[in-house]
Design an enzyme around this catalytic site. Structure first.
Site, mmCIF file in Angstrom:
data_model
loop_
_atom_site.group_PDB
_atom_site.id
_atom_site.type_symbol
_atom_site.label_atom_id
_atom_site.label_comp_id
_atom_site.label_asym_id
_atom_site.label_seq_id
_atom_site.Cartn_x
_atom_site.Cartn_y
_atom_site.Cartn_z
ATOM 1 C CG ASP A 1 9.526 5.477 -9.898
ATOM 2 O OD1 ASP A 1 10.046 4.082 -10.345
ATOM 3 O OD2 ASP A 1 7.890 5.404 -10.239
ATOM 4 C CB SER B 1 -0.963 -0.122 1.209
ATOM 5 O OG SER B 1 -1.788 0.762 1.250
ATOM 6 C CE LYS C 1 -4.514 -3.031 0.971
ATOM 7 N NZ LYS C 1 -4.425 -2.382 2.287
#
Length: 103
Positions: A71, A60, A85
């Site tokens: 990233d 999550s 999730k």
């Protein structure tokens, strides 16, 4: 293990270590329901190296933080595959002083 939490908190944590760029975006059933959340200037560590540890219990909101930092080449993510999730919690305010947690 970090099972995650609220989307707003994940954005806040990631923003603490990023100076710019998209942290996460959301999509709803209707195109107008989508949102983008971007980092604001200011890195608490002034660019010092970060290592994020994850495992199968990472899910999550914790995955959002790890992914955003990875990233933007702000952190190295080390560990095992996360839970994956794919959903986070948000809090919807209700009239008065109430709120409802929505997954």
């Amino acid at each position: 293990n970090n099972p995650g939490g609220l989307l707003t908190e994940a954005i806040s944590v990631a923003d603490s270590f990023l100076d710019s760029g998209e942290i996460v975006s959301t999509r709803g059933r209707n195109p107008e329901d989508g949102e983008r959340f971007n980092a604001t200037p200011g890195d608490l560590t002034s660019g010092k190296p970060i290592v994020v540890l994850i495992n199968g219990g990472s899910a999550s909101a914790s995955e959002i933080v790890a992914g955003a930092l990875q990233d933007h080449r702000r952190a190295i993510v080390v560990g095992t595959k996360s839970f994956g999730k794919g959903s986070v919690q948000t809090v919807m305010p209700l009239r008065g002083d109430g709120a409802m947690r929505k997954k």
